[in-house]
Design an enzyme around this catalytic site. Structure first.
Site, PDB file in Angstrom:
ATOM      1  N   HIS A  10      42.993  43.905  41.048  1.00 10.28           N
ATOM      2  CA  HIS A  10      43.059  43.636  39.617  1.00 10.28           C
ATOM      3  C   HIS A  10      42.500  42.258  39.276  1.00 10.28           C
ATOM      4  O   HIS A  10      43.043  41.240  39.680  1.00 10.28           O
ATOM      5  CB  HIS A  10      44.525  43.733  39.177  1.00 10.28           C
ATOM      6  N   ARG A  11      41.404  42.207  38.534  1.00  5.52           N
ATOM      7  CA  ARG A  11      40.766  40.955  38.118  1.00  5.52           C
ATOM      8  C   ARG A  11      40.441  40.056  39.310  1.00  5.52           C
ATOM      9  O   ARG A  11      40.590  38.839  39.260  1.00  5.52           O
ATOM     10  CB  ARG A  11      41.634  40.179  37.129  1.00  5.52           C
ATOM     11  N   GLU A  37      38.554  45.639  39.914  1.00  8.54           N
ATOM     12  CA  GLU A  37      38.757  45.799  38.482  1.00  8.54           C
ATOM     13  C   GLU A  37      38.393  44.511  37.759  1.00  8.54           C
ATOM     14  O   GLU A  37      38.705  43.404  38.219  1.00  8.54           O
ATOM     15  CB  GLU A  37      40.223  46.162  38.208  1.00  8.54           C
ATOM     16  N   ASP A  39      37.241  42.873  33.475  1.00  8.20           N
ATOM     17  CA  ASP A  39      37.370  43.079  32.028  1.00  8.20           C
ATOM     18  C   ASP A  39      36.162  42.478  31.312  1.00  8.20           C
ATOM     19  O   ASP A  39      35.674  41.407  31.691  1.00  8.20           O
ATOM     20  CB  ASP A  39      38.638  42.401  31.508  1.00  8.20           C
ATOM     21  N   HIS A  52      39.439  38.556  30.528  1.00  2.00           N
ATOM     22  CA  HIS A  52      40.536  39.449  30.180  1.00  2.00           C
ATOM     23  C   HIS A  52      41.094  39.163  28.799  1.00  2.00           C
ATOM     24  O   HIS A  52      41.219  40.061  27.956  1.00  2.00           O
ATOM     25  CB  HIS A  52      41.657  39.353  31.216  1.00  2.00           C
ATOM     26  N   GLU A 112      36.781  47.472  32.704  1.00  2.00           N
ATOM     27  CA  GLU A 112      37.516  47.744  31.461  1.00  2.00           C
ATOM     28  C   GLU A 112      36.839  47.050  30.285  1.00  2.00           C
ATOM     29  O   GLU A 112      36.626  45.837  30.306  1.00  2.00           O
ATOM     30  CB  GLU A 112      38.963  47.273  31.561  1.00  2.00           C
ATOM     31  N   LYS A 114      37.204  45.574  26.795  1.00  4.15           N
ATOM     32  CA  LYS A 114      38.252  45.066  25.915  1.00  4.15           C
ATOM     33  C   LYS A 114      37.784  45.219  24.470  1.00  4.15           C
ATOM     34  O   LYS A 114      37.152  44.343  23.898  1.00  4.15           O
ATOM     35  CB  LYS A 114      38.549  43.599  26.222  1.00  4.15           C
ATOM     36  N   ASP A 237      47.428  43.076  41.855  1.00  2.00           N
ATOM     37  CA  ASP A 237      47.036  41.673  42.034  1.00  2.00           C
ATOM     38  C   ASP A 237      47.116  41.262  43.492  1.00  2.00           C
ATOM     39  O   ASP A 237      46.619  40.197  43.864  1.00  2.00           O
ATOM     40  CB  ASP A 237      47.980  40.756  41.239  1.00  2.00           C
TER      41      ASP A 237
END
Length: 337
Positions: A10-11, A37, A39, A52, A112, A114, A237
């Site tokens: 995640h990120r 992943e 954003d 993000h 993703e 946003k 994470d």
């Protein structure tokens, strides 16, 4: 038995490096993430960047809304200093830089959006880099993903959502069926928060071949419990939780022929593969999933009991997340005459 989870970092890995930075994404790749992943947001002057939050306040040394800042203004910010001095000087990446970093590498980019309205620009940048087969899109805005699928159906799209868990088994199954119909009718996967999932939902989707990604695991207990329920697509994470867990078990033996009353001892060692560049021999341990009376096992010795065919598996037991798991290889076919 544990099925290898398709894990998305995640990120990057914000538990070990600043999120939404190339340092964090590089670390995610080194730790063996299947997907990374990230954003996307648009700057004031129309550039797609990795970010993000709607503002730069939390993750950089600057302030202001992303939509009010130009790319040049954002590039002047330090995206690593708030995490630690070690990462001072990290810049906010553009989407193109992110794509170029992982082009051709063995990893999928879970992207993703946003907000909505810039699907065409995102798809164009993916195509320009020749990475249509390496990117998956997702969004909380279903209309955005429907639009993306219309523009470029070759790129998978996922609908992010969160929902309450039904109270009864019957309601859970009906809800899983409803969500499956909803996803397939719009050609999107169902990327629910992990708290929205339950065993019936996970089984229903897996049995029908739908890979779903679920966000965002930050504690070991729910991560362990959901994996045990059959969750295959965790977003976390903490990629390091799974780095040392095996992902594949192989043995060179594929078939054994025996006559009734005879035995065969499997001496060959199995190879266990890990997420990182690591592979090692382990002593094999055998088991029969379904005892049909054709063979019996005594350690690694197979005894033929009656004519027929049996499936014998090599098994490896390992520890992960404070508990023991089993991984198995493809079955060894034992033919008894």
């Amino acid at each position: 038995m544990v099925k290898r989870p398709i894990v998305a970092a995640h990120r990057g890995v914000p538990s070990l490096a600043p999120e939404n930075t190339m340092a964090g994404y590089r670390l995610a790749y080194e730790l063996g993430a299947d997907q990374i992943e990230t954003d996307l947001q648009l700057t004031k002057d129309g550039h797609v960047i990795i970010m993000h939050d709607t503002t730069v306040n939390r993750t950089t040394n600057g302030t202001g809304a992303v939509s009010d800042l130009t790319l040049d203004e954002i590039r002047q910010l330090d995206a690593g200093i708030k995490f630690s001095e070690e990462f001072a000087g990290e810049k906010v990446p553009t989407f193109k830089e992110f794509l170029q970093k992982f082009k051709g590498k063995d990893v999928i980019l879970l992207v993703e959006l946003k907000g909505a309205g810039f699907e065409e620009q995102v798809l164009r940048e993916i195509e320009e880099e020749g990475m249509v087969d390496q990117v998956v899109l997702q969004n909380f805005d279903l209309g955005s993903m429907i639009r993306a699928v219309e523009l470029k159906p070759e790129i998978p799209a996922g609908y992010l959502y969160s929902a309450a868990v039904p109270g009864t088994t019957e309601a859970k199954i009906k809800n899983a069926q409803k969500m499956m119909d909803y996803g397939t009718s719009h050609n999107v996967t169902l990327n629910a928060s992990y708290g929205s999932t339950y065993e019936e939902f996970l089984t229903y989707m897996r049995q029908r071949g739908m890979l779903t990604m679920h966000w965002t695991f930050r504690a070991e207990e729910p991560f362990r419990d959901k994996l045990a329920q059959g969750l295959v697509g965790p977003i976390t994470d903490y990629m390091q939780w799974l780095t040392d867990s095996p992902i594949k078990l192989e043995t060179p033996i594929k078939k054994i022929n025996l006559k009734v009353g005879k035995t065969s001892t499997v001496q060959a060692k199995a190879f266990v593969n890990y997420r990182t560049a690591k592979k090692e021999n382990i002593a094999s341990e055998l088991f029969v999933a379904e005892d049909n009376g054709v063979v019996s096992l005594n350690g690694n010795t197979i005894e033929a009991l009656s004519p027929g065919t049996a499936k014998v598996f090599v098994k490896h037991t390992f520890s992960m997340l404070g508990t023991e798991w089993n991984i198995v290889g493809e079955p060894i076919e034992v033919i008894v005459e």
